[in-house]
Write an enzyme that holds these catalytic residues in place. Structure first.
Site, PDB file in Angstrom:
ATOM      1  N   CYS A 160       7.251 -22.831   6.930  1.00 53.94           N
ATOM      2  CA  CYS A 160       7.060 -23.854   7.956  1.00 53.94           C
ATOM      3  C   CYS A 160       7.663 -23.422   9.293  1.00 53.94           C
ATOM      4  O   CYS A 160       8.602 -22.636   9.327  1.00 53.94           O
ATOM      5  CB  CYS A 160       7.716 -25.150   7.531  1.00 53.94           C
ATOM      6  SG  CYS A 160       7.259 -25.685   5.891  1.00 53.94           S
ATOM      7  N   ARG A 170       3.475 -17.342  10.472  1.00 52.62           N
ATOM      8  CA  ARG A 170       4.421 -17.583   9.380  1.00 52.62           C
ATOM      9  C   ARG A 170       3.728 -18.142   8.142  1.00 52.62           C
ATOM     10  O   ARG A 170       4.304 -18.131   7.061  1.00 52.62           O
ATOM     11  CB  ARG A 170       5.491 -18.580   9.839  1.00 52.62           C
ATOM     12  CG  ARG A 170       6.339 -18.076  10.981  1.00 52.62           C
ATOM     13  CD  ARG A 170       7.245 -19.169  11.497  1.00 52.62           C
ATOM     14  NE  ARG A 170       8.188 -19.586  10.489  1.00 52.62           N
ATOM     15  CZ  ARG A 170       9.416 -19.105  10.363  1.00 52.62           C
ATOM     16  NH1 ARG A 170       9.832 -18.186  11.197  1.00 52.62           N
ATOM     17  NH2 ARG A 170      10.224 -19.528   9.432  1.00 52.62           N
ATOM     18  N   TRP A 172       3.952 -25.534   5.409  1.00 51.01           N
ATOM     19  CA  TRP A 172       3.455 -24.745   4.272  1.00 51.01           C
ATOM     20  C   TRP A 172       3.799 -25.575   3.053  1.00 51.01           C
ATOM     21  O   TRP A 172       4.975 -25.756   2.717  1.00 51.01           O
ATOM     22  CB  TRP A 172       4.170 -23.390   4.255  1.00 51.01           C
ATOM     23  CG  TRP A 172       3.644 -22.421   3.250  1.00 51.01           C
ATOM     24  CD1 TRP A 172       2.586 -21.558   3.416  1.00 51.01           C
ATOM     25  CD2 TRP A 172       4.157 -22.182   1.932  1.00 51.01           C
ATOM     26  NE1 TRP A 172       2.422 -20.803   2.284  1.00 51.01           N
ATOM     27  CE2 TRP A 172       3.366 -21.162   1.352  1.00 51.01           C
ATOM     28  CE3 TRP A 172       5.196 -22.716   1.181  1.00 51.01           C
ATOM     29  CZ2 TRP A 172       3.586 -20.678   0.070  1.00 51.01           C
ATOM     30  CZ3 TRP A 172       5.415 -22.232  -0.106  1.00 51.01           C
ATOM     31  CH2 TRP A 172       4.612 -21.219  -0.645  1.00 51.01           C
ATOM     32  N   ASN A 223      12.294 -28.232   8.022  1.00 53.04           N
ATOM     33  CA  ASN A 223      12.048 -27.038   7.205  1.00 53.04           C
ATOM     34  C   ASN A 223      13.098 -27.016   6.108  1.00 53.04           C
ATOM     35  O   ASN A 223      14.245 -27.396   6.345  1.00 53.04           O
ATOM     36  CB  ASN A 223      12.224 -25.749   8.020  1.00 53.04           C
ATOM     37  CG  ASN A 223      11.043 -25.469   8.924  1.00 53.04           C
ATOM     38  OD1 ASN A 223      10.082 -26.227   8.948  1.00 53.04           O
ATOM     39  ND2 ASN A 223      11.137 -24.383   9.662  1.00 53.04           N
ATOM     40  N   GLY A 224      12.726 -26.496   4.938  1.00 52.77           N
ATOM     41  CA  GLY A 224      13.690 -26.407   3.841  1.00 52.77           C
ATOM     42  C   GLY A 224      13.251 -27.299   2.693  1.00 52.77           C
ATOM     43  O   GLY A 224      12.090 -27.751   2.650  1.00 52.77           O
ATOM     44  N   GLU A 272       3.915  -0.393  -3.220  1.00 50.00           N
ATOM     45  CA  GLU A 272       3.692  -0.976  -1.896  1.00 50.00           C
ATOM     46  C   GLU A 272       2.200  -0.936  -1.524  1.00 50.00           C
ATOM     47  O   GLU A 272       1.679  -1.886  -0.949  1.00 50.00           O
ATOM     48  CB  GLU A 272       4.556  -0.229  -0.865  1.00 50.00           C
ATOM     49  CG  GLU A 272       4.405  -0.675   0.572  1.00 50.00           C
ATOM     50  CD  GLU A 272       4.721  -2.153   0.815  1.00 50.00           C
ATOM     51  OE1 GLU A 272       5.258  -2.828  -0.068  1.00 50.00           O
ATOM     52  OE2 GLU A 272       4.371  -2.633   1.908  1.00 50.00           O
ATOM     53  N   LYS A 279       0.043  -4.254  -0.643  1.00 47.05           N
ATOM     54  CA  LYS A 279      -0.701  -4.432   0.608  1.00 47.05           C
ATOM     55  C   LYS A 279      -2.132  -4.844   0.304  1.00 47.05           C
ATOM     56  O   LYS A 279      -2.668  -5.771   0.899  1.00 47.05           O
ATOM     57  CB  LYS A 279      -0.736  -3.140   1.440  1.00 47.05           C
ATOM     58  CG  LYS A 279       0.504  -2.758   2.178  1.00 47.05           C
ATOM     59  CD  LYS A 279       0.883  -3.643   3.340  1.00 47.05           C
ATOM     60  CE  LYS A 279       1.708  -4.818   2.931  1.00 47.05           C
ATOM     61  NZ  LYS A 279       3.102  -4.671   2.690  1.00 47.05           N
ATOM     62  N   GLU A 302      -2.483  -8.483  -1.238  1.00 45.96           N
ATOM     63  CA  GLU A 302      -2.164  -9.646  -0.406  1.00 45.96           C
ATOM     64  C   GLU A 302      -3.191  -9.902   0.690  1.00 45.96           C
ATOM     65  O   GLU A 302      -3.424 -11.046   1.038  1.00 45.96           O
ATOM     66  CB  GLU A 302      -0.739  -9.599   0.145  1.00 45.96           C
ATOM     67  CG  GLU A 302      -0.426  -8.487   1.090  1.00 45.96           C
ATOM     68  CD  GLU A 302       1.058  -8.457   1.473  1.00 45.96           C
ATOM     69  OE1 GLU A 302       1.695  -9.505   1.507  1.00 45.96           O
ATOM     70  OE2 GLU A 302       1.554  -7.363   1.764  1.00 45.96           O
ATOM     71  N   HIS A 347       0.563   3.755 -21.197  1.00 48.68           N
ATOM     72  CA  HIS A 347       1.252   2.838 -22.113  1.00 48.68           C
ATOM     73  C   HIS A 347       0.634   1.446 -22.087  1.00 48.68           C
ATOM     74  O   HIS A 347       1.310   0.462 -22.342  1.00 48.68           O
ATOM     75  CB  HIS A 347       2.744   2.794 -21.774  1.00 48.68           C
ATOM     76  CG  HIS A 347       3.399   4.132 -21.964  1.00 48.68           C
ATOM     77  ND1 HIS A 347       3.758   4.611 -23.195  1.00 48.68           N
ATOM     78  CD2 HIS A 347       3.685   5.111 -21.070  1.00 48.68           C
ATOM     79  CE1 HIS A 347       4.274   5.829 -23.058  1.00 48.68           C
ATOM     80  NE2 HIS A 347       4.233   6.154 -21.776  1.00 48.68           N
ATOM     81  N   LYS A 355       5.153 -15.758   6.045  1.00 46.01           N
ATOM     82  CA  LYS A 355       5.833 -14.567   6.551  1.00 46.01           C
ATOM     83  C   LYS A 355       7.283 -14.518   6.107  1.00 46.01           C
ATOM     84  O   LYS A 355       7.814 -13.465   5.814  1.00 46.01           O
ATOM     85  CB  LYS A 355       5.727 -14.539   8.084  1.00 46.01           C
ATOM     86  CG  LYS A 355       6.348 -13.313   8.722  1.00 46.01           C
ATOM     87  CD  LYS A 355       5.564 -12.063   8.385  1.00 46.01           C
ATOM     88  CE  LYS A 355       6.201 -10.805   8.919  1.00 46.01           C
ATOM     89  NZ  LYS A 355       5.738  -9.606   8.179  1.00 46.01           N
TER      90      LYS A 355
HETATM   91  C1  F6R Z   1       4.621  -8.160   1.891  1.00 44.31           C
HETATM   92  C2  F6R Z   1       5.706  -8.897   2.480  1.00 44.31           C
HETATM   93  C3  F6R Z   1       6.692  -9.551   1.584  1.00 44.31           C
HETATM   94  C4  F6R Z   1       8.105  -9.453   2.173  1.00 44.31           C
HETATM   95  C5  F6R Z   1       9.081 -10.292   1.337  1.00 44.31           C
HETATM   96  C6  F6R Z   1      10.493 -10.153   1.844  1.00 44.31           C
HETATM   97  O1  F6R Z   1       3.817  -7.578   2.855  1.00 44.31           O
HETATM   98  O2  F6R Z   1       5.816  -9.009   3.670  1.00 44.31           O
HETATM   99  O3  F6R Z   1       6.646  -9.022   0.299  1.00 44.31           O
HETATM  100  O4  F6R Z   1       8.480  -8.122   2.197  1.00 44.31           O
HETATM  101  O5  F6R Z   1       8.696 -11.629   1.385  1.00 44.31           O
HETATM  102  O6  F6R Z   1      10.584 -10.564   3.165  1.00 44.31           O
HETATM  103  P1  F6R Z   1      11.791 -10.134   4.081  1.00 44.31           P
HETATM  104  O7  F6R Z   1      11.682  -8.671   4.287  1.00 44.31           O
HETATM  105  O8  F6R Z   1      11.610 -10.897   5.338  1.00 44.31           O
HETATM  106  O9  F6R Z   1      13.029 -10.495   3.333  1.00 44.31           O
END
Ligand code: F6R
Length: 612
Positions: A2, A27, A78, A104-105, A485, A489, A492, A508, A607
């Site tokens: 949020c 976000r 959110w 927020n929270g 990773e 990517k 997502e 396995h 985000k």
């Molecule tokens: C994936 C992504 C998330 C963040 C994770 C941690 O592209 O962005 O997996 O890496 O939510 O976020 P931070 O780095 O802000 O703690």
């Protein structure tokens, strides 16, 4: 997740609020709203959906408060408690309609509070946990808003970043935080409040970051900072150092594309001034241990989530390999809840782009509580993890707006490598090796640049596979975290099911899933273990799975017999993750683009994950 914005000043509040919410769209959110206060009346516009819909609602409004107010609050939600609809969208009003709040929270004891309010005849109308707080504030009000806010906050359990206003005191905004960030922007004749600096940056660079249990009362007389017992507190004004336009996407189709192309500069910023060629080491002022203190570090524990955890894995390998210090990486939520064994010689490194991830923050607190030396590796300056760890290293990657993390990862790996180098040089690494590694770290922007020049070639590969529904990414050693990773990517942003596996692990179980429409991205760069991974890639091919081989320049022959090849610069194993991941980022991006996905704001994602 949020986003919160508040405005107190002389300009038209509704415009500033909607623009602030637009800047926080990245976000992740599913509904939005604003409330403005003018002439003793609160006007409200909110809706499920996007900011453009909110803007249309605001533009169509004939409400005098929306049209004329110079004070107001706004929110992007959110959904956590209750679906994204107009009723659940913020701002929430209390039953009397005289109080409005954005939050927020998570209010953990909201059911208990709601039942308590009901016994006093106050009924909540939404499904949210947030609404109970504004009902409670309205209920506690006895003529002074900050008194009511602090009274109400004492009765709730959970996390909050809030902004509240009431038409009983039309020249006042009250904001408070516990666990959800709040930053004040101090402008000329105006004050902004936000959960994220991006909403403030166009108006002022002077920021005040609230700490947990701080409250700020904003009136014509300025900003008064108080604790919840109303004792005055001092928080310094800091200058935000974002460059103009850093949070705009310019000519790029998406923030993610822009941020991938910014990586040479971002890595350059992350390493600038931090390499000491004379001593063959790295200088990280946030980790200002003496050689003696460094020598006493017995173990390095790295905690983080998602992409940050993957960067931590690269760090773990580098620290063990170069410094010979035992190192482990752990998902932050697991770390915080499994009662980890921590000794006073442990260095705990928390990695977080946002510096606000709830589980990583909790892991930091747990590690501090248990007496570890704790360091934060964050991108967002002034973020909670950066401030709570104190002993931190900033990435200097600039704002990362695309939900899929790209430049933060490559900067995190760059900083982890410098940390490993620094630790290694106080242990067993000779100066000449340190100097050589400094040279390679310094060349990383150039290596990434080389991968970016292959954008069109990678796009052509992506288009061949855009319609698949399952994929695997395999790698070994330093390329295992890169496989994880790459898969993250892709899943997502394209919604293709993608699994990252250690190349040896495929047999396995997961190999059972391979068939002619299940591409496997095999990381076959020139590092130890390549030949084994090559064998694993052959096994995939033998099961009719198309193989996209990622190979080192000069070693293209490795890709013979595979379906597609992506060539990345040859470099030492610990450096390989950086150029290789950039190739995988581009692959994921172009596959998602070919599928017409909403790349910068993928469904269901946020985000900054500020809830557990
Ligand atoms: C994936 C992504 C998330 C963040 C994770 C941690 O592209 O962005 O997996 O890496 O939510 O976020 P931070 O780095 O802000 O703690």
């Amino acid at each position: 997740m949020c986003g919160i914005v508040g405005y107190f000043g002389k300009r038209k509040a509704s415009e500033i609020l909607v623009d602030g919410l637009r800047r926080m769209e990245y976000r992740g959110y599913d509904s939005a709203g604003i409330a403005c206060l003018f002439d003793g009346q609160i006007g409200l516009v909110k809706n499920a959906g996007k900011i453009k819909d909110l803007r249309a609602g605001v533009n169509a409004s004939t409400d005098a408060s929306i049209l004329n107010a110079t004070l107001g609050i706004g929110h992007t939600r959110w959904a956590t408690h209750g679906p994204p609809n107009e009723l659940n969208a913020h701002p929430h009003l209390d039953a009397s309609g005289h109080f409005a709040m954005v939050h927020n929270g998570i209010i953990e004891n909201y059911k208990e509070v709601r039942n308590g309010l009901a016994q006093h005849g106050v009924e909540c109308i939404s499904d949210t946990d947030s609404e109970v707080l504004i009902q409670l504030i309205g209920y506690c009000y006895q003529g002074n808003l900050e008194d009511a806010v602090s009274e109400a906050l004492k009765k709730i359990k959970g996390t909050y970043g809030i902004v509240v206003m009431t038409d009983h005191e039309p020249g006042k905004l009250v904001t408070a935080r516990c666990g959800s960030p709040i930053v004040l922007g101090i402008g000329k004749d105006e004050t902004l409040v936000a959960s994220d600096a991006s909403a403030i940056i166009p108006h002022t660079r002077d920021a005040v970051y609230l700490e947990d249990f701080d409250m700020a009362v904003i009136t014509d007389d300025g900003v008064e900072m108080l604790d919840l017992q109303h004792a005055p507190i001092n928080r310094e004004v800091t200058a935000m150092d974002w460059e103009e336009g850093a949070a705009e996407k310019g000519d790029y189709a998406h923030f993610m594309l822009k941020e991938m192309f910014e990586q040479p500069d971002a890595i350059g910023n992350a390493i600038r001034g931090r390499l000491d060629f004379d001593m063959g080491t790295a200088v990280l002022s946030g980790l200002d241990f003496s050689p003696r203190e460094t020598a006493l570090i017995g173990r390095v524990l790295v905690v983080g989530c998602g992409t940050s955890m993957h960067a931590g894995m690269v760090g773990e390998y580098a620290i063990e390999e170069m410094a010979g210090i035992p190192s482990e990486v752990e998902q932050a939520a697991e770390f915080r809840y499994r009662n980890p064994i921590i000794t006073p010689t442990d260095l705990v490194v928390a990695i977080s782009q946002s510096g606000e991830t709830a589980d990583t923050l909790a892991a930091v607190r747990e590690a501090k509580h248990k007496g570890a030396i704790v360091s934060g590796l964050c991108n967002v300056v002034g973020s909670t993890i950066a401030r709570e760890t104190g002993r931190g290293v900033y990435l200097h990657a600039g704002p990362e707006i695309g939900v899929a993390s790209t430049k933060a990862f490559t900067c995190q790996v760059s900083v982890m490598l410098m940390m490993a180098l620094k630790l290694a040089r106080t242990r067993r690494m000779p100066r000449h090796e340190g100097e050589e590694l400094c040279g390679w770290i310094e060349r990383m922007p150039e290596l990434v640049e080389k991968v970016l020049t292959q954008n069109d070639a990678i796009k052509a590969v992506a288009q061949k596979y855009a319609q698949c529904e399952d994929t695997f990414f395999i790698g070994r050693g330093y390329l295992f975290p890169v496989a994880l990773e790459g898969a993250l990517k892709l899943k997502e942003i394209s919604y293709i099911h993608a699994e990252g596996y250690h190349a040896a692990e495929l047999k396995h179980g997961p190999i059972a899933l391979l068939q002619e429409n299940t591409p496997v991205v095999a990381l076959l760069n020139n590092i130890p273990g390549k030949d084994k991974t090559l064998g694993n890639a052959e096994e995939c091919k033998a099961r009719n799975a198309p193989v996209i081989a990622v190979v080192s320049e000069g070693d293209e022959g490795v890709a013979d017999g595979f379906d597609d090849v992506i060539v990345v610069p040859d470099c030492p194993p610990c450096i390989t993750p950086v150029p290789t991941v950039v190739a995988l980022q581009l692959l994921a991006y172009h596959i998602a683009a070919a599928r017409g996905c909403e790349i910068d704001q993928p469904r269901n994602l946020a985000k900054s994950v500020t809830v557990e």
